[in-house]
Design a protein around this motif. Structure first.
Motif, mmCIF file in Angstrom:
data_model
loop_
_atom_site.group_PDB
_atom_site.id
_atom_site.type_symbol
_atom_site.label_atom_id
_atom_site.label_comp_id
_atom_site.label_asym_id
_atom_site.label_seq_id
_atom_site.Cartn_x
_atom_site.Cartn_y
_atom_site.Cartn_z
ATOM 1 N N LEU A 123 -10.707 -3.105 10.781
ATOM 2 C CA LEU A 123 -10.708 -3.538 12.175
ATOM 3 C C LEU A 123 -9.757 -2.710 13.020
ATOM 4 O O LEU A 123 -10.015 -2.473 14.207
ATOM 5 C CB LEU A 123 -10.333 -5.021 12.257
ATOM 6 N N LEU A 153 -19.770 -6.218 16.810
ATOM 7 C CA LEU A 153 -19.150 -7.029 15.762
ATOM 8 C C LEU A 153 -20.134 -7.321 14.638
ATOM 9 O O LEU A 153 -19.787 -7.270 13.456
ATOM 10 C CB LEU A 153 -18.646 -8.347 16.357
ATOM 11 N N MET A 157 -19.618 -6.535 10.728
ATOM 12 C CA MET A 157 -19.615 -7.643 9.761
ATOM 13 C C MET A 157 -20.671 -7.450 8.676
ATOM 14 O O MET A 157 -20.464 -7.826 7.524
ATOM 15 C CB MET A 157 -19.884 -8.971 10.479
ATOM 16 N N VAL A 164 -13.348 -9.596 7.786
ATOM 17 C CA VAL A 164 -13.367 -10.095 9.156
ATOM 18 C C VAL A 164 -13.712 -11.581 9.105
ATOM 19 O O VAL A 164 -14.398 -12.042 8.192
ATOM 20 C CB VAL A 164 -14.413 -9.312 9.998
ATOM 21 N N ASN A 166 -15.976 -14.246 10.299
ATOM 22 C CA ASN A 166 -17.349 -14.021 10.745
ATOM 23 C C ASN A 166 -17.725 -14.860 11.963
ATOM 24 O O ASN A 166 -18.475 -15.828 11.891
ATOM 25 C CB ASN A 166 -18.320 -14.297 9.598
ATOM 26 N N ASN A 168 -19.324 -14.025 15.714
ATOM 27 C CA ASN A 168 -19.946 -12.938 16.459
ATOM 28 C C ASN A 168 -19.594 -12.930 17.940
ATOM 29 O O ASN A 168 -19.752 -11.913 18.604
ATOM 30 C CB ASN A 168 -21.469 -13.042 16.345
ATOM 31 N N PRO A 170 -17.352 -12.749 21.090
ATOM 32 C CA PRO A 170 -16.007 -12.426 21.586
ATOM 33 C C PRO A 170 -15.399 -13.564 22.402
ATOM 34 O O PRO A 170 -14.184 -13.772 22.363
ATOM 35 C CB PRO A 170 -16.244 -11.179 22.448
ATOM 36 N N ILE A 173 -14.048 -16.075 19.961
ATOM 37 C CA ILE A 173 -12.824 -15.547 19.341
ATOM 38 C C ILE A 173 -11.650 -15.706 20.290
ATOM 39 O O ILE A 173 -10.553 -16.144 19.898
ATOM 40 C CB ILE A 173 -13.017 -14.072 18.946
ATOM 41 N N LYS A 192 -10.088 -8.249 19.616
ATOM 42 C CA LYS A 192 -10.031 -9.702 19.452
ATOM 43 C C LYS A 192 -10.215 -10.082 17.983
ATOM 44 O O LYS A 192 -9.512 -10.952 17.452
ATOM 45 C CB LYS A 192 -11.114 -10.369 20.296
ATOM 46 N N ALA A 193 -11.187 -9.442 17.314
ATOM 47 C CA ALA A 193 -11.449 -9.751 15.905
ATOM 48 C C ALA A 193 -10.247 -9.408 15.035
ATOM 49 O O ALA A 193 -9.920 -10.132 14.081
ATOM 50 C CB ALA A 193 -12.684 -8.996 15.425
ATOM 51 N N ARG A 194 -9.563 -8.309 15.355
ATOM 52 C CA ARG A 194 -8.365 -7.919 14.593
ATOM 53 C C ARG A 194 -7.254 -8.936 14.799
ATOM 54 O O ARG A 194 -6.552 -9.333 13.854
ATOM 55 C CB ARG A 194 -7.915 -6.522 15.037
ATOM 56 N N TRP A 197 -8.028 -11.953 12.758
ATOM 57 C CA TRP A 197 -7.743 -11.680 11.347
ATOM 58 C C TRP A 197 -6.248 -11.855 11.069
ATOM 59 O O TRP A 197 -5.850 -12.401 10.036
ATOM 60 C CB TRP A 197 -8.197 -10.278 10.983
#
Length: 767
Positions: A123, A153, A157, A164, A166, A168, A170, A173, A192-194, A197
């Protein structure tokens, strides 16, 4: 943190569920076995694209549906989210920025971007690709188009499900990040995903056995109630049913009201797409041409209907009435025809009760209309029997076996040999010949329900056979079929064709009658997952319908809606606790309004003020004002510094004082000046639109129009509306002792319309 404690307590209630690793590895292995990251750029169109003629388990199918057991639900909104897809007519849809490329080059462009994201190992590295410029730079490709945030994303994934959380969306998230107190939430999807995490790693310190998959499940666990309220334009979720609408997010009945030119009808297009295809709207909200094209597609597919009310519009046109039609054979028939409201209600009520993913090619197939018993007759059971046993039956031929017949003459001889005196041109002979000889395997059958509806679509899978029955039933002529779609209640025939069905038992639906695009849309629409039924009040976008009623206040509401006005209330719709139904006066059928029909009306307040409209209408609709927006004209100047925004603001301020806010002039009249702000265009606008509108508003009260245009503060030569005679003219004509008025002696000074100072004078004295 309190939220982590809540997660921990819920985890301990069901540790097995939240600590297990993803248990669908076999599904994932099958996907990467077919579409390994290093081989992505080698894909062919039929391997990448969804749609007609493509490989069944194509790459886009895996991304949208096939990987749901591994990385959760992904609501793409429409096939356009995949940038390329096969259209029902066999052509290739390409994103507008790729239209200049040939098909192979467009595919290569998309696959390079897809492979780049798939091969990104972390990520942290992927966060670089939140900025599309870095994608273009690393691939050394011309900047054209990449993909939406949720799809970015999703692709990552698909190849890194254990690296990550899961989710989808944003937006979802970001919602969770704010719950955990994250400051400076990243702007892009990978950022955002990072950050999420990192939150997972912190939570894992408190809950050692928590897996990424389990963390996602915890966040959406209903007992914790942490998930965001579902938005109208959300693109995806981790698990559960399709994205839904609820009463608070989208009103079932809404009227957009405002003065002329504010964009009410324009806004109905946006509102309809937010309901029916929110992901597409979100991705293309600034591309009007694409929105109009998508709106047109949905309208052609009968997901949207549009009607304009007027003084003579009636119940018979809106709900149902006795009408004259022509059937498939051109014969005149008298029937009780459903109006636009009844049709769209029936379409919205219809559910797919049986379905198979029908990714089939329509080319080369004959489409047949067939009747399977009479819905209201003694043989109504035949339809249910056929659906349950995967065949179609016709009642002609009694119990005769026609298996050895090759021609129509053979069929006639069989009839005659069994004591039935038919001639070669009689329909029972022709019908058997069609059923036994002309209907081929792979052909499609559409099962009608009366003249105006259909209730199933099937594919012929077997040759003619005589059905052996233990009873004396004469329905023994049989063809095996595979049912692709079964509907309950039946769907309006407008979703397939414009003409009514003939009452003949069996005949061909020729291309000029049946719309292949509509048939393809029915067969290629996403298949609902088993067990995907929704809570009452929750409506999947794919099943919703939108009825747009323009100028709703110009019709006689009591006359048009009749007894149905009560049924459109939210709590009176079918499926609700207080649901009501009525018996329609013509057809005597029971009728209710489904919960997934959205009614969007428009109302011009200059025609009728909001306070004087039908009280029944007021109680049942949400009213949203659409006001003039002069900010759209900011920095729009004509020659010699004429400020268009100030003109609109000054005129509207004076109108509001003299008439009220219902009579303001909307911005759409002036928007053309953003392209051409010459004095000539300004003159044309005032001559053709603004002055006639003001004359209508003020009933030719020229004194008020004179003041609205600020002419009372301008020199005579710059006055647009002025007295024809000046003071000296009056003296010369009537004498200096004349005491009468000159109110009726007004004229339009067309010469002033080409003078910049005439327009500057409209707002010059306004602070």
């Amino acid at each position: 943190m309190e939220i982590i404690q809540k997660l921990k307590e819920r985890f301990l209630e069901d540790p097995a569920r939240f600590s297990e690793l993803n248990n669908n590895k076999d599904v994932w292995k099958k996907f990467v076995g077919q579409y390994a990251a290093q081989n992505i750029t080698r894909m062919k169109l039929d391997e990448y694209c969804m749609g007609r003629g493509s490989k069944k388990e194509n790459f886009s199918w895996w991304i949208e549906r096939g990987l749901q057991p591994v990385i959760g639900t992904y609501f793409a909104g429409s096939a356009r989210a995949h940038i390329l897809y096969k259209k029902p007519d066999g052509g290739l849809y390409k994103h507008r920025y790729l239209e200049s490329m040939n098909d192979d080059d467009a595919l290569s462009y998309v696959l390079k971007i897809t492979q780049l994201l798939a091969q990104t190992s972390s990520l942290e590295q992927a966060e670089r690709y939140d900025d599309d410029k870095n994608i273009y730079a690393d691939l050394r490709i011309e900047p054209k188009v990449t993909m939406g945030a949720a799809r970015k994303l999703r692709v990552y994934m698909a190849y890194h499900p254990d690296k990550v959380v899961n989710i989808n969306s944003p937006k979802h998230i970001e919602h969770f990040l704010r719950l955990f107190g994250t400051k400076n939430v990243a702007a892009g999807p990978f950022g955002k995903a990072r950050q999420l995490w990192d939150v997972y790693q912190d939570v894992k310190k408190e809950i050692n056995d928590l897996t990424p998959d389990g963390f996602g499940k915890l966040l959406y666990d209903r007992k914790l109630d942490l998930a965001p309220t579902k938005e109208k334009n959300e693109e995806g979720e981790i698990e559960g049913s399709p994205v839904t609408l609820d009463d608070e997010s989208v009103p079932r009945n809404v009227i957009l009201y405002g003065p002329p030119g504010t964009g009410k009808t324009y806004s109905t297009i946006d509102a309809a797409l937010k309901i029916l295809d929110p992901a597409f709207y979100s991705e293309n909200s600034n591309d009007r041409a694409s929105l109009l094209a998508r709106f047109g597609e949905l309208k052609d597919l009968k997901r949207i209907d549009f009607v304009t009310f007027h003084q003579s519009y009636s119940y018979e046109e809106f709900v149902e009435g006795l009408k004259v039609n022509t059937d498939e054979n051109g014969q005149i028939v008298y029937s009780i025809d459903p109006g636009v409201f009844k049709r769209i209600c029936e379409a919205a009520s219809s559910r797919v009760t049986h379905q198979i993913d029908a990714n089939i090619d329509l080319k080369g197939r004959t489409i047949w209309k067939i009747s399977l018993g009479n819905t209201l007759g003694d043989d109504s059971y035949i339809y249910d029997e056929c659906i349950d046993n995967n065949y179609v039956l016709i009642g002609y031929g009694n119990e005769i076996d026609f298996s050895d017949c090759q021609t129509k003459e053979d069929i006639l001889k069989k009839y005659n040999d069994n004591g039935i005196d038919f001639k070669i041109g009689d329909y029972p002979v022709s019908c058997l010949y069609i059923f036994q000889q002309l209907m081929k395997e792979r052909d499609l059958v559409v099962v009608s329900d009366g003249n105006h509806k259909f209730r199933a679509i099937g594919e012929v899978t077997g040759k003619y056979r005589r059905l052996r029955r233990s009873d004396e039933d004469h329905y023994v002529q049989c063809r095996d079929v595979k049912w692709l779609r079964v509907y309950s209640p039946s769907r309006p025939r407008e979703e397939l064709m414009d003409k009514v069905f003939s009452q003949m038992t069996l005949y061909e639906l020729k291309p000029k009658t049946l719309d292949p695009q509509r048939l393809a849309a029915l067969l290629f629409e996403p298949v609902q997952e088993e067990g995907g039924s929704l809570d009452k009040g929750k409506i999947p976008y794919s099943n919703a319908r939108v009825l747009i009623i323009d100028e709703i206040n110009r019709g006689n509401i009591a006359k048009i809606f009749g007894e149905l006005i009560t049924l459109i209330e939210n709590d009176k719709r079918s499926g609700q606790k207080e649901a009501l139904s009525v018996t329609l006066p013509y057809s005597k059928a029971s009728f209710s309004v489904p919960d997934n029909l959205y009614i969007i009306g428009t109302m011009n307040t200059a025609d009728r003020s909001l306070t004087s409209i039908d009280a029944a209408l007021r109680r049942r609709f949400v009213f949203e004002e659409v006001v003039p927006d002069s900010s759209l004209l900011a920095n729009t100047e004509a020659e010699d510094g004429v400020d268009i925004k100030k003109i609109m603001d000054a005129i509207n301020s004076r109108i509001e004082i003299l008439l009220g806010r219902e009579y303001l002039i909307g911005h759409s009249y002036f928007l053309q000046l953003r392209e051409d702000a010459s004095i000539g265009s300004l003159r044309s606008l005032f001559k053709r639109h603004i002055l006639p509108l003001l004359q209508e508003y003020f009933f030719d009260d020229w004194e008020k129009i004179h003041r609205v245009l600020g002419d009372h503060q301008k020199p005579r030569e710059y006055q647009i509306i002025r007295n024809r005679y000046g003071e000296q003219d009056i003296i010369d004509l009537l004498g200096d002792d004349w005491k009468g008025g000159t109110e009726s002696c007004w004229e339009i000074n067309y010469a002033a319309l080409i003078e910049p100072q005439s327009y500057i004078g409209i707002y010059q004295s306004v602070r």
